[in-house]
Scaffold this active site. Structure first.
Site, PDB file in Angstrom:
ATOM      1  N   GLY A  79       0.419  -5.838   1.533  1.00  0.00           N
ATOM      2  CA  GLY A  79      -0.158  -5.406   2.789  1.00  0.00           C
ATOM      3  C   GLY A  79      -1.203  -6.383   3.256  1.00  0.00           C
ATOM      4  N   GLY A  80      -1.896  -6.017   4.334  1.00  0.00           N
ATOM      5  CA  GLY A  80      -2.875  -6.920   4.922  1.00  0.00           C
ATOM      6  C   GLY A  80      -4.056  -7.204   4.024  1.00  0.00           C
ATOM      7  N   GLY A  90       4.872  -4.460  -3.588  1.00  0.00           N
ATOM      8  CA  GLY A  90       4.688  -4.515  -2.141  1.00  0.00           C
ATOM      9  C   GLY A  90       3.472  -5.327  -1.780  1.00  0.00           C
ATOM     10  N   ASP A 118      -6.676   8.236   7.859  1.00  0.00           N
ATOM     11  CA  ASP A 118      -5.504   7.360   7.953  1.00  0.00           C
ATOM     12  C   ASP A 118      -4.264   8.052   7.389  1.00  0.00           C
ATOM     13  OD1 ASP A 118      -4.328   5.054   8.866  1.00  0.00           O
ATOM     14  OD2 ASP A 118      -4.711   3.901   7.053  1.00  0.00           O
ATOM     15  N   LYS A 121      -3.227  -2.188  -7.381  1.00  0.00           N
ATOM     16  CA  LYS A 121      -3.474  -2.794  -6.066  1.00  0.00           C
ATOM     17  C   LYS A 121      -4.547  -3.869  -6.216  1.00  0.00           C
ATOM     18  CE  LYS A 121      -4.147  -0.154  -2.360  1.00  0.00           C
ATOM     19  NZ  LYS A 121      -4.884   0.697  -1.386  1.00  0.00           N
ATOM     20  N   VAL A 154       0.502  -5.135  -4.419  1.00  0.00           N
ATOM     21  CA  VAL A 154       0.605  -4.073  -5.411  1.00  0.00           C
ATOM     22  C   VAL A 154       1.606  -4.496  -6.470  1.00  0.00           C
ATOM     23  CG1 VAL A 154       1.139  -1.654  -5.821  1.00  0.00           C
ATOM     24  CG2 VAL A 154       0.064  -2.327  -3.684  1.00  0.00           C
TER      25      VAL A 154
END
Length: 612
Positions: free
Chosen positions: A314-315, A312, A433, A333, A319
């Site tokens: 993300g910003g 995956g 979060d 990550k 990962v």
């Protein structure tokens, strides 16, 4: 000076042992049969989550059930771990509302040559004869015991007590759940006793400096059993040092010359040190030895097979799936960007390295190698919760919706994980979060709280925290995080986020911009509240029987309590767990959430998290 003995197996001691619902236990805890790997043995460490785990509190004494363990933490001067056990007799007295529980101070039946034991959460109660005239105090009073009243205040000092009429009362020290918010001692005095284990100086020096095990010799005297690996390393180092004295001297001279040359000529041009790099190194050094492993970038590249299997993005990075030397899979990550002098990276490493709980993601290692930063987690084959609860027409056919029993168990597991963060650690960890993207699921759909980049670690005695600016993801952020006019920021802020997430699990959709009953813009919490208020059918999909309807109603009521506008109205996370495990008929419907629907197109105030 402690005796040094050779311990052949110590060099092969794993860093942790799996122990059922306790997760992975680490030093000073160990499993029965491996006393060479720790001195607090836990029995019945099977994979069965329902099998109780036991620990022996004194030699040849009885065994008590372990509720949870927390890893060994370190400060500049002391090393300590924590565990919680259930005192069956004391627990039963409290459950039966027997005032006998308050008659004497609670003492720990713990004897060890290697550590000191103390109550992690304790408070003084004052037992005063009902005929006494107690004055000059501002304390809570409980009068439900025959013959005496109980006075209590968590913040009273011995000096305060000596200046009041309390000095004529009996003072008892008892274990409590946490900073209590109730007057009834039966609600905050607890039989689930949390104990802090502080290593002695000898044992700390043996374990950390000599890499040995704290043991007793045949005369019952302390000895440090070191590993053959340690001894061999020491011999090799001595030989190398002896053989290379001249070379080392030459090297020192060369280094001095290079430093002078670099400082005067090239340093301003090429060797300008990255201030963020220095800050992170300093913080890592301050933390002392971490329970996680530090990998080089080459090791990270090797474990991910040169980053071939991407899970995956993300910003703040990507990962990848990886594999350690022992064959276990991991999620790696790779951080591409860092804000605030690497604050997110440091938060993640420091926060998770303090934790050990079945519902908290395990950080197995990290990489901080020049500009390369990576976090290595245990691999979660089922990914994140969001893909199982949101309607996505483009989703793979392999992704299936979870039944209500699994969703209910997930909700309870997350609550227990949050409770551990607030009560289990020596310091409180506020996540800031909590959302479906940050809840990962293992092969059995056991939930794990992840992504601690926005978390805040604060001392245990602090119930409120200070933060600068809102942090979190829009749609889940508590009102007080936006504006202090709503109240102080505390663990209740995470409770709000948890409530919003639970309602999304119930609705199997985002809380905002939800199309229900032909309305194009219905805020789901308001819609579901109106259904509960009118005692109507909830009208949700896949509710097949009365048992599932009860679970859904219970989750809905809990979620609505959690998203109350003012923090004081929300339940504690401990109360949330209790409500989820009770019957729906015992739960009251909360007031209607005051705030209106958030903007249909919210802006993520932190960053988009990604699944591991």
């Amino acid at each position: 000076m402690p005796l040094l003995l050779a311990a052949g197996d110590h060099g092969r001691c794993p860093p942790s042992f799996p122990c059922g619902y306790l997760g992975n236990i680490t030093y000073p805890f160990t499993i029965t049969g491996r006393r060479d790997c720790g001195f607090l043995s836990i029995r019945n460490c099977s994979d069965d989550p329902h099998t109780p785990k036991y620990i022996q509190l004194q030699p040849n004494g009885g065994w008590v059930q372990v509720v949870t363990t927390y890893p060994l933490l370190s400060s500049p001067t002391i090393r300590f771990a924590t565990f919680q056990f259930r005192d069956k007799h004391f627990y039963d007295l409290l459950q039966s509302q027997s005032c006998e529980a308050f008659t004497n101070s609670y003492t720990l039946p713990l004897i060890s040559h290697f550590a000191a034991f103390s109550l992690a959460h304790k408070a003084c109660l004052f037992l005063c004869n009902k005929t006494f005239n107690v004055t000059n105090i501002n304390m809570s009073k409980y009068n439900g015991c025959l013959g005496y009243d109980i006075y209590y205040d968590h913040f009273i000092t011995d000096e305060d007590a000596s200046r009041s009429s309390l000095k004529a009362c009996k003072k008892v020290l008892l274990p409590i759940k946490d900073l209590p918010d109730a007057n009834d001692p039966f609600t905050f005095v607890t039989g689930d006793v949390t104990v802090t284990v502080t290593l002695t100086d000898q044992c700390s020096d043996c374990y950390y400096r000599k890499r040995g095990q704290c043991q007793l010799d045949s005369r019952e005297q302390f000895c440090c059993a070191y590993s053959y690996a340690y001894e061999e390393t020491r011999k090799k180092m001595w030989k190398v040092a002896t053989a290379s004295t001249v070379a080392a001297a030459v090297l020192v001279v060369l280094m001095v010359l290079v430093c002078c040359f670099r400082t005067k000529i090239f340093y301003p041009l090429f060797w300008k040190e990255n201030p963020t790099h220095r800050v992170i190194e300093d913080i890592l050094k301050e933390q002392g030895p971490l329970t996680t492993v530090r990998f080089s970038y080459l090791e990270v590249k090797k474990m991910t097979n040169s980053f071939r299997n991407k899970l995956g993005q993300g910003g703040f990075g990507s990962v990848y799936k990886g594999k350690l030397h022992d064959g276990s899979f991991v999620a790696v990550k790779i951080l591409a960007v860092s804000k605030g002098n690497g604050e997110e990276f440091i938060n993640e490493v420091v926060s998770i390295s303090r934790t050990s709980h079945v519902n908290i993601i395990r950080l197995l290692g990290f990489c901080f190698d020049n500009t390369h930063r990576a976090l290595i987690y245990e691999f979660m084959p089922n990914g994140s919760l969001d893909k199982f609860i949101y309607e996505d027409k483009n989703a793979s056919k392999d992704v299936h919706h979870l039944d209500w029993k699994i969703l209910n168990d997930i909700a309870i597991g997350i609550a227990r994980g949050l409770e551990y963060l607030y009560r289990g650690c020596n310091t409180r960890i506020l996540h800031f979060d909590i959302k479906p993207h940050n809840i990962l699921l293992d092969e059995d759909f056991c939930p794990k709280i992840s992504d601690f980049g926005l978390s805040k670690v604060c001392p245990r005695k602090e119930s409120m925290v200070s933060i600068f600016g809102a942090r979190g993801t829009a749609g889940y952020i508590a009102p007080e995080v936006f504006s202090r006019n709503f109240g102080a920021v505390s663990h209740k802020s995470d409770v709000y986020s948890y409530g919003m997430m639970i309602l999304e699990m119930v609705g199997r959709r985002k809380n905002i911009k939800t199309k229900v009953d032909r309305s194009s813009e219905i805020y789901f919490p308001h819609w579901i509240y109106s259904r509960l208020e009118s005692n109507s059918e909830l009208g949700l999909e896949n509710v097949r029987n009365e048992s599932e309807d009860e679970m859904v109603r219970k989750m809905t009521i809990v979620g609505l309590w959690c998203i109350q506008t003012h923090p004081s109205t929300r339940p504690t996370i401990s109360k949330v767990t209790e409500m989820l495990e009770s019957k729906v008929g015992l739960l009251q419907i909360p007031p209607k959430p005051f705030l209106s629907s958030p903007s249909p197109s919210p802006t993520n105030l932190s960053y988009e998290s990604f699944s591991l």
